[in-house]
Write a protein that holds these residues in place. Sequence first.
Motif, PDB file in Angstrom:
ATOM      1  N   MET A 159      19.799  36.698  23.035  1.00 16.85           N
ATOM      2  CA  MET A 159      20.714  36.516  21.884  1.00 16.85           C
ATOM      3  C   MET A 159      21.037  37.855  21.238  1.00 16.85           C
ATOM      4  N   LEU A 160      20.035  38.772  21.216  1.00 16.57           N
ATOM      5  CA  LEU A 160      20.283  40.107  20.652  1.00 16.57           C
ATOM      6  C   LEU A 160      21.277  40.882  21.497  1.00 16.57           C
ATOM      7  N   ALA A 161      21.165  40.735  22.819  1.00 13.89           N
ATOM      8  CA  ALA A 161      22.091  41.436  23.716  1.00 13.89           C
ATOM      9  C   ALA A 161      23.498  40.919  23.561  1.00 13.89           C
ATOM     10  N   LYS A 162      23.697  39.636  23.269  1.00 17.92           N
ATOM     11  CA  LYS A 162      25.033  39.102  23.088  1.00 17.92           C
ATOM     12  C   LYS A 162      25.568  39.358  21.684  1.00 17.92           C
ATOM     13  N   THR A 163      24.673  39.753  20.771  1.00 23.54           N
ATOM     14  CA  THR A 163      25.126  40.013  19.397  1.00 23.54           C
ATOM     15  C   THR A 163      25.585  41.467  19.230  1.00 23.54           C
ATOM     16  N   VAL A 164      24.856  42.389  19.801  1.00 26.48           N
ATOM     17  CA  VAL A 164      25.162  43.825  19.641  1.00 26.48           C
ATOM     18  C   VAL A 164      25.960  44.288  20.865  1.00 26.48           C
ATOM     19  N   ARG A 165      27.200  44.898  20.629  1.00 26.54           N
ATOM     20  CA  ARG A 165      28.057  45.435  21.715  1.00 26.54           C
ATOM     21  C   ARG A 165      28.420  46.885  21.390  1.00 26.54           C
ATOM     22  N   ILE A 166      28.256  47.721  22.366  1.00 26.58           N
ATOM     23  CA  ILE A 166      28.569  49.147  22.221  1.00 26.58           C
ATOM     24  C   ILE A 166      29.825  49.447  23.040  1.00 26.58           C
ATOM     25  N   VAL A 167      30.855  49.998  22.380  1.00 27.25           N
ATOM     26  CA  VAL A 167      32.131  50.335  23.017  1.00 27.25           C
ATOM     27  C   VAL A 167      32.196  51.858  23.177  1.00 27.25           C
ATOM     28  N   PRO A 168      32.460  52.390  24.397  1.00 28.67           N
ATOM     29  CA  PRO A 168      32.540  53.854  24.598  1.00 28.67           C
ATOM     30  C   PRO A 168      33.731  54.453  23.854  1.00 28.67           C
ATOM     31  N   GLN A 169      33.689  55.811  23.770  1.00 28.30           N
ATOM     32  CA  GLN A 169      34.774  56.551  23.123  1.00 28.30           C
ATOM     33  C   GLN A 169      36.061  56.402  23.944  1.00 28.30           C
ATOM     34  N   ALA A 170      37.191  56.337  23.259  1.00 26.40           N
ATOM     35  CA  ALA A 170      38.520  56.174  23.854  1.00 26.40           C
ATOM     36  C   ALA A 170      38.646  54.861  24.618  1.00 26.40           C
ATOM     37  N   ARG A 171      37.901  53.881  24.157  1.00 23.73           N
ATOM     38  CA  ARG A 171      38.015  52.536  24.705  1.00 23.73           C
ATOM     39  C   ARG A 171      38.274  51.579  23.543  1.00 23.73           C
ATOM     40  N   ALA A 172      38.784  50.414  23.907  1.00 19.07           N
ATOM     41  CA  ALA A 172      39.022  49.348  22.910  1.00 19.07           C
ATOM     42  C   ALA A 172      38.640  48.001  23.535  1.00 19.07           C
ATOM     43  N   GLY A 173      37.816  47.215  22.801  1.00 15.50           N
ATOM     44  CA  GLY A 173      37.380  45.900  23.298  1.00 15.50           C
ATOM     45  C   GLY A 173      38.177  44.764  22.686  1.00 15.50           C
ATOM     46  N   ILE A 174      38.692  43.852  23.522  1.00 18.56           N
ATOM     47  CA  ILE A 174      39.449  42.689  23.074  1.00 18.56           C
ATOM     48  C   ILE A 174      38.471  41.515  22.959  1.00 18.56           C
ATOM     49  N   VAL A 175      38.295  41.020  21.738  1.00 14.96           N
ATOM     50  CA  VAL A 175      37.345  39.934  21.464  1.00 14.96           C
ATOM     51  C   VAL A 175      38.118  38.610  21.330  1.00 14.96           C
ATOM     52  N   GLU A 176      37.647  37.606  22.050  1.00 22.74           N
ATOM     53  CA  GLU A 176      38.228  36.261  21.977  1.00 22.74           C
ATOM     54  C   GLU A 176      37.152  35.288  21.449  1.00 22.74           C
ATOM     55  N   ARG A 177      37.654  34.343  20.631  1.00 25.19           N
ATOM     56  CA  ARG A 177      36.747  33.288  20.126  1.00 25.19           C
ATOM     57  C   ARG A 177      37.318  31.929  20.565  1.00 25.19           C
ATOM     58  N   PHE A 178      36.534  31.306  21.413  1.00 29.85           N
ATOM     59  CA  PHE A 178      36.932  30.037  22.021  1.00 29.85           C
ATOM     60  C   PHE A 178      38.257  30.200  22.765  1.00 29.85           C
ATOM     61  N   GLY A 179      38.439  31.331  23.485  1.00 30.87           N
ATOM     62  CA  GLY A 179      39.610  31.598  24.308  1.00 30.87           C
ATOM     63  C   GLY A 179      40.800  32.126  23.567  1.00 30.87           C
ATOM     64  N   LYS A 180      40.654  32.399  22.275  1.00 31.46           N
ATOM     65  CA  LYS A 180      41.766  32.890  21.471  1.00 31.46           C
ATOM     66  C   LYS A 180      41.406  34.272  20.945  1.00 31.46           C
ATOM     67  N   TYR A 181      42.439  35.128  20.836  1.00 30.88           N
ATOM     68  CA  TYR A 181      42.230  36.503  20.368  1.00 30.88           C
ATOM     69  C   TYR A 181      41.633  36.482  18.977  1.00 30.88           C
ATOM     70  N   LYS A 182      40.486  37.154  18.839  1.00 30.04           N
ATOM     71  CA  LYS A 182      39.792  37.234  17.576  1.00 30.04           C
ATOM     72  C   LYS A 182      39.977  38.601  16.912  1.00 30.04           C
ATOM     73  N   GLY A 183      39.876  39.722  17.700  1.00 25.21           N
ATOM     74  CA  GLY A 183      39.999  41.062  17.133  1.00 25.21           C
ATOM     75  C   GLY A 183      39.761  42.141  18.202  1.00 25.21           C
ATOM     76  N   THR A 184      39.860  43.374  17.765  1.00 24.13           N
ATOM     77  CA  THR A 184      39.696  44.525  18.656  1.00 24.13           C
ATOM     78  C   THR A 184      38.505  45.332  18.180  1.00 24.13           C
ATOM     79  N   LEU A 185      37.604  45.600  19.102  1.00 22.46           N
ATOM     80  CA  LEU A 185      36.413  46.373  18.782  1.00 22.46           C
ATOM     81  C   LEU A 185      36.694  47.861  18.972  1.00 22.46           C
ATOM     82  N   PRO A 186      36.452  48.706  17.945  1.00 26.48           N
ATOM     83  CA  PRO A 186      36.615  50.161  18.124  1.00 26.48           C
ATOM     84  C   PRO A 186      35.412  50.758  18.852  1.00 26.48           C
ATOM     85  N   ALA A 187      35.462  52.075  19.088  1.00 28.80           N
ATOM     86  CA  ALA A 187      34.377  52.758  19.772  1.00 28.80           C
ATOM     87  C   ALA A 187      33.161  52.816  18.871  1.00 28.80           C
ATOM     88  N   GLY A 188      31.995  52.566  19.443  1.00 31.11           N
ATOM     89  CA  GLY A 188      30.754  52.625  18.691  1.00 31.11           C
ATOM     90  C   GLY A 188      30.001  51.302  18.747  1.00 31.11           C
TER      91      GLY A 188
END
Length: 375
Positions: A1-30
């Motif tokens: 559960m801890l591994a699924k809670t904490v996400r690390i995004v590399p520099q010059a990358r952007a993570g697309i987060v979906e909640r129940f298959g729908k766009y939730k937000g964009t994760l910045p680097a860090g």
Amino acid sequence: MLAKTVRIVPQARAGIVERFGKYKGTLPAGLNIVVPFIDKVRYLIDLREQVVSFPPQPVITEDNLVVSIDTVIYFQVTDPVTATYEIANYIQAVEQLTMTTLRNIVGGMDLEQTLTSRDEINTGLRGVLDEATGKWGIRVNRVEIKGIDPPPSIKDAMEKQMRADRDKRALILTAEGQRQSAILTAEGNKQSAILNAEGDRESLILRAQADREAAILRAQGEGQAIQTVFQAIHDGQPDQSLLAYQYLQMMPKIAEGSANKVWVIPSEITKAMEGLGSSIHEIAGIPRDATPRTRVDMGASEPQLPRGSDDAETRATNEAVQEAIAAAERAARPGRTARSIDPAATATEPDPLSGPADPPAGSTDATGPGAPAGQ
């Protein structure tokens, strides 16, 4: 559960987060926190500038020639959400758009224009791609054409054309060089001929002037020499005896030379001899008191012994000579009026030109034994 809670995004990358298959937000680097089992990082988008090289594609030119063109595109994702949800595969879309745009641009050009208009093709491709990919969240920075390869037959023809053009230019340049060389050579010959002619003219003028001045000086010298000789002759008051004597001195030169076999004696020789004889016997000779009016400077003469020399031998010799001359004069004095005189007495008679004159009767002889040497 801890591994699924904490996400690390590399520099010059952007993570697309979906909640129940729908766009939730964009994760910045860090370091980022998401809700486990509810939020899911669906895509990880690279925000750096990317380079994509497309394989060669056949393109038909305006003059119906097929050429192969390969391109390189530099692009960058500016909106990760749009690049994820507006198009399924933006790289493939950019490739196909590039090929279609390139066919449209090259289709309006012939082969020569296509080979020499790369900047124009790059500008046209960039404008079309930037306008089309803007709604996908992509910015096209540069489009470069790596190579344009015409068919082998066209390459051969182009090489022949280029070779012919080079040969023509070489012939033209050679002909122009020969023409310029001929022109310069002719101008050089002309200038050389002009300079030679001017030099010859000046040389002839100077030579003529020098000959004229030399002739003038020579004539003046001859005139002055003749005038000097004529003046010296008149100043010396010569007579016929002197001229006869000079004539006799020139007689031996007539006989000089190895080729003279016969010597003809002129008829005037007898008259010259008579004149010379008369001068010796004082019948037609030079007067005793005849002296030139003008004395010509003849240069330094031989040194004379001083009067009253103490040399006993020289004084004795002079006295003996004077006694011999006086004895000869006394022996020849009784027969001076007759032409049939004794030859011995005539031979001992002194020359009026070289010896002293007879002293008058009753006077003392100046050349006696008591006279000093050199008198």
